[in-house]
Design an enzyme around this catalytic site. Structure first.
Site, PDB file in Angstrom:
ATOM      1  N   GLY A 308       0.916  -1.266  -0.050  1.00 12.73           N
ATOM      2  CA  GLY A 308      -0.123   0.222   0.025  1.00 12.73           C
ATOM      3  C   GLY A 308       0.888   1.395  -0.039  1.00 12.73           C
ATOM      4  O   GLY A 308       1.441   1.589   0.943  1.00 12.73           O
ATOM      5  N   VAL A 309       1.046   2.018  -1.077  1.00 14.52           N
ATOM      6  CA  VAL A 309       1.573   3.271  -1.213  1.00 14.52           C
ATOM      7  C   VAL A 309       0.615   4.144  -1.509  1.00 14.52           C
ATOM      8  O   VAL A 309       0.176   4.332  -2.641  1.00 14.52           O
ATOM      9  CB  VAL A 309       2.808   3.190  -2.110  1.00 14.52           C
ATOM     10  N   GLY A 310       0.021   5.043  -0.291  1.00 16.84           N
ATOM     11  CA  GLY A 310      -1.038   6.017  -0.783  1.00 16.84           C
ATOM     12  C   GLY A 310      -2.430   5.636  -0.850  1.00 16.84           C
ATOM     13  O   GLY A 310      -3.341   6.642  -1.099  1.00 16.84           O
ATOM     14  N   GLY A 312      -4.489   4.968   1.831  1.00 16.83           N
ATOM     15  CA  GLY A 312      -4.993   5.175   3.005  1.00 16.83           C
ATOM     16  C   GLY A 312      -6.264   6.493   3.286  1.00 16.83           C
ATOM     17  O   GLY A 312      -5.793   7.180   2.407  1.00 16.83           O
ATOM     18  N   SER A 313      -7.161   6.278   3.776  1.00 18.04           N
ATOM     19  CA  SER A 313      -8.143   7.160   4.030  1.00 18.04           C
ATOM     20  C   SER A 313      -7.230   8.639   4.512  1.00 18.04           C
ATOM     21  O   SER A 313      -8.016   9.883   4.265  1.00 18.04           O
ATOM     22  CB  SER A 313      -9.140   6.953   5.103  1.00 18.04           C
ATOM     23  N   CYS A 315      -4.172   9.440   3.824  1.00 17.58           N
ATOM     24  CA  CYS A 315      -2.739   9.566   2.990  1.00 17.58           C
ATOM     25  C   CYS A 315      -2.861  10.755   2.281  1.00 17.58           C
ATOM     26  O   CYS A 315      -3.886  10.820   1.405  1.00 17.58           O
ATOM     27  CB  CYS A 315      -2.455   8.184   2.254  1.00 17.58           C
ATOM     28  N   ASP A 348      -2.811  -3.193   2.900  1.00 14.57           N
ATOM     29  CA  ASP A 348      -2.915  -2.067   3.880  1.00 14.57           C
ATOM     30  C   ASP A 348      -3.323  -0.871   3.493  1.00 14.57           C
ATOM     31  O   ASP A 348      -2.977  -0.160   2.533  1.00 14.57           O
ATOM     32  CB  ASP A 348      -1.153  -1.891   4.418  1.00 14.57           C
ATOM     33  N   MET A 398      -0.124   8.858  10.255  1.00 11.50           N
ATOM     34  CA  MET A 398       1.234   8.702  10.978  1.00 11.50           C
ATOM     35  C   MET A 398       2.284   9.700  10.329  1.00 11.50           C
ATOM     36  O   MET A 398       3.219   9.911  10.868  1.00 11.50           O
ATOM     37  CB  MET A 398       1.660   7.444  10.948  1.00 11.50           C
ATOM     38  N   ARG A 416       9.356   6.946   9.504  1.00 10.50           N
ATOM     39  CA  ARG A 416       8.268   6.131   8.630  1.00 10.50           C
ATOM     40  C   ARG A 416       8.184   7.004   7.202  1.00 10.50           C
ATOM     41  O   ARG A 416       8.160   6.466   6.208  1.00 10.50           O
ATOM     42  CB  ARG A 416       7.094   5.975   9.100  1.00 10.50           C
ATOM     43  N   GLU A 431       2.739  13.860   5.043  1.00  9.10           N
ATOM     44  CA  GLU A 431       2.307  12.971   4.004  1.00  9.10           C
ATOM     45  C   GLU A 431       0.727  12.605   4.498  1.00  9.10           C
ATOM     46  O   GLU A 431       0.367  11.404   3.915  1.00  9.10           O
ATOM     47  CB  GLU A 431       3.030  11.760   3.545  1.00  9.10           C
TER      48      GLU A 431
HETATM   49  P1  XMP Z   1      -7.022   3.173   6.165  1.00 12.59           P
HETATM   50  O1  XMP Z   1      -7.451   3.701   4.860  1.00 12.59           O
HETATM   51  O2  XMP Z   1      -7.331   1.979   6.643  1.00 12.59           O
HETATM   52  O3  XMP Z   1      -5.645   3.413   5.819  1.00 12.59           O
HETATM   53  O4  XMP Z   1      -7.452   4.307   7.027  1.00 12.59           O
HETATM   54  C1  XMP Z   1      -4.654   2.957   6.849  1.00 12.59           C
HETATM   55  C2  XMP Z   1      -3.114   2.974   6.472  1.00 12.59           C
HETATM   56  O5  XMP Z   1      -2.710   4.060   6.002  1.00 12.59           O
HETATM   57  C3  XMP Z   1      -1.252   4.372   5.936  1.00 12.59           C
HETATM   58  N1  XMP Z   1      -0.912   5.517   6.678  1.00 12.59           N
HETATM   59  C4  XMP Z   1      -0.468   6.393   5.888  1.00 12.59           C
HETATM   60  N2  XMP Z   1      -0.323   6.488   4.599  1.00 12.59           N
HETATM   61  N3  XMP Z   1       0.375   8.790   5.016  1.00 12.59           N
HETATM   62  C5  XMP Z   1       0.348   7.925   4.143  1.00 12.59           C
HETATM   63  O6  XMP Z   1       0.435   8.039   2.823  1.00 12.59           O
HETATM   64  C6  XMP Z   1       0.069   8.855   6.335  1.00 12.59           C
HETATM   65  O7  XMP Z   1       0.015   9.933   7.075  1.00 12.59           O
HETATM   66  C7  XMP Z   1      -0.334   7.653   6.858  1.00 12.59           C
HETATM   67  N4  XMP Z   1      -0.869   7.009   8.136  1.00 12.59           N
HETATM   68  C8  XMP Z   1      -1.037   5.898   7.929  1.00 12.59           C
HETATM   69  C9  XMP Z   1      -0.810   2.919   6.905  1.00 12.59           C
HETATM   70  O8  XMP Z   1      -0.021   2.020   5.941  1.00 12.59           O
HETATM   71  C10 XMP Z   1      -2.158   2.505   7.472  1.00 12.59           C
HETATM   72  O9  XMP Z   1      -2.141   1.081   7.643  1.00 12.59           O
END
Ligand code: XMP
Length: 502
Positions: A308-310, A312-313, A315, A348, A398, A416, A431
């Site tokens: 998963g690169v990008g 996430g809700s 992200c 992820d 994060m 991270r 990010e």
């Molecule tokens: P969901 O969509 O389930 O995604 O809320 C959770 C996953 O998002 C990732 N993650 C991030 N990705 N910036 C990002 O690009 C962030 O600040 C961030 N925080 C979390 C991570 O893989 C998580 O499991």
């Protein structure tokens, strides 16, 4: 650049959850035939293929305990000091088991005040009392405190009020059946286990036995303790973090950065899987979004690869950097490297509905990691927020300013996002974003809907097991008109469903 090179610069079309639907298949199954067991890593299987995200608004010990009880697993976030993260591992490993092999104990000279504090911290109501050689000398429970006024707790010692030996005890290797018989015969709540020298070797509580029956899917290690994972990085004292977590009993280490296909993280995985002190622990590498990235972790000896690169809700990686791969395609690509090597894939981020768990599995995942879907549960860290009469919980990336800046408290997880050496908050390039999600009640309720949805997916596809779902599941690509058709339309929804939000 020659015009002829242009097509090579354009990668193939990327697809994500909303771009596909699963085709219904012939089904001769009864709902009870369906088994959602799936591999988290090379050596660990989960009855429920759900993993809670290593985020500071999603997974601390309370969430990890709840996830493991439901049959999934939680990955403790790493925006914590090493000691705090190891302590969280310890809290999970000591919780609700058949036999607690390493119970929390207290010494005879401790005060009742200290005992009360320990009881609150571990949420337990009774302790074996041991001497300096770990020999059992008594038991003390809430009931023993009742006759001492609270005002005297600071000066009263444990051995003044405990129930001293001789006590009903069991042998270190006692079976579940014999232990149950002893507890029943003597009408006891707790049965301390001792070795031949009288040293404490474990503790059985009636409550734990009952809970064992309450959570039939729970994820246990070989000693009957709940499974737990924890995130680590590659920077600074990451090795010390990893070894301290292992000492605390962690089952799975997740070497985790936003971009996992970097040499320092691959080296970390390699070292963890070859060092005699660490190689027995399962190690997950991530995050990647291509076949090449997944292959690097497979070659490094990873026990699973997180993808998963990008998606996430929270992200913003894709918009801030312009880099990423739509999640269905990313999972598919990673599985091309992982499947032949027998290495499981974790999808992820980016999931919003239960139907997407099955889609991720058909694309090549074995389990899914969830952030926003779990951040609104009671077990996620943080207080309830009441806004305009509605309940919410905070949820943040994060890589958000809040998680990476020194605002509030020290950030331990900037690496991270490869910004560990950025000392001034003004220089951080976030990010991710910070926000809130609706409060959803207990994790058990949410997990029930997610697993129920997956059961239905498997029934519709005609798949008895997760492996069969991977094999039999077929996608159809859909248009935006079809997506509109998939959601409720031409109606104003008046009653909220527990598993649907628009
Ligand atoms: P969901 O969509 O389930 O995604 O809320 C959770 C996953 O998002 C990732 N993650 C991030 N990705 N910036 C990002 O690009 C962030 O600040 C961030 N925080 C979390 C991570 O893989 C998580 O499991």
């Amino acid at each position: 650049m020659e015009i002829a090179d242009v097509p090579a610069k354009f990668a193939t079309l990327g697809l994500t959850y909303d771009d596909v639907l699963l085709l219904p298949g012939y089904s001769d199954l009864a709902p009870s035939d369906i088994d959602t067991t799936s591999r988290l890593t090379r050596e660990i299987s989960l009855k429920v293929p759900l993993v809670s995200a290593a985020m500071d608004t999603v997974t601390e010990s309370r969430m990890a305990i709840a996830m493991a009880r439901q049959g999934g697993i939680g990955v403790l976030h790493r925006n914590l000091s090493i000691e705090d993260q190891a302590y969280q591992v310890d809290l999970v490993k000591r919780t609700q088991t058949g036999i607690i092999s390493n119970p929390v104990t207290i010494g005879p000279d401790a005060t009742l005040e200290q005992l009360d504090r320990l009881a609150g911290e571990y949420r337990i109501s009774g302790f074996p009392v041991v001497d300096a050689d770990n020999r059992l000398i008594g038991m003390i429970t809430n009931r023993d405190l009742r006759f001492t006024p609270v005002a005297e707790w600071a000066t009263t010692k444990v051995d003044e009020v405990m129930t001293p030996m001789p006590l009903i005890t069991g042998d270190a290797g006692i079976s579940r059946e014999d232990a149950t018989a002893l507890l029943r015969q003597h009408k006891r709540e707790r049965l301390p286990l001792v070795d031949e020298q009288g040293r404490l070797a474990g503790l059985i509580t009636v409550k734990d036995f009952v809970k064992g029956e309450q959570f039939p899917n729970a994820s246990y290690d070989a000693d009957g303790r709940l499974l737990v994972g924890a995130a680590i990085g590659y920077f600074g004292d990451a090795w010390l973090r990893a070894t301290t977590l292992i000492e605390a009993g962690v089952d799975v280490l997740v070497a985790d950065t936003a971009h996992g296909n970097v040499q320092m993280l691959i080296d970390m995985v390699k070292k963890l899987k070859s060092d005699p002190a660490t190689k027995h622990v399962q190690v997950i590498g991530g995050n990647v979004a291509t076949k090449e990235g997944a292959q690097s972790f497979v070659d490094a000896g990873a026990d699973a690869v997180k993808v998963g690169v990008g998606p996430g809700s929270i992200c913003t990686t894709r918009v801030v950097t312009g880099v990423g791969v739509p999640q269905i395609s990313a999972v598919y690509e990673a599985a091309l490297a992982c499947r032949p090597a027998g290495v499981p894939v974790i999808a992820d981020g980016g999931l919003r509905y239960s139907g997407e768990i099955g889609k991720a599995i058909v694309a090549g995942a074995d389990t899914v990691m969830l952030g926003s879907m779990l951040a609104g549960t009671a077990e996620a860290p943080g207080d309830l927020l009441l806004i305009n009469g509605k309940q919410f919980k905070a949820y943040r990336g994060m890589g958000s300013m809040g998680a990476m800046s020194s605002r509030g408290k020290k950030s331990y997880s900037k690496d991270r996002y490869f910004q560990a050496e950025v000392t001034s908050d003004d220089m951080i390039v976030p990010e991710g974003v910070e926000g809130q999600v609706p409060y959803k009640g207990s994790l058990a309720t949410v997990a029930h809907q997610l697993v129920g949805g997956l059961h239905q997916t498997m029934f519709y596809v005609g798949a008895r097991t997760a492996t069969e779902l991977q094999e039999k599941g077929k996608f159809m690509r859909i248009t935006s008109a079809s997506l509109k058709e998939s959601h409720p339309h031409d109606i104003q929804v008046t009653v909220e469903a527990p598993n649907y939000h628009s």
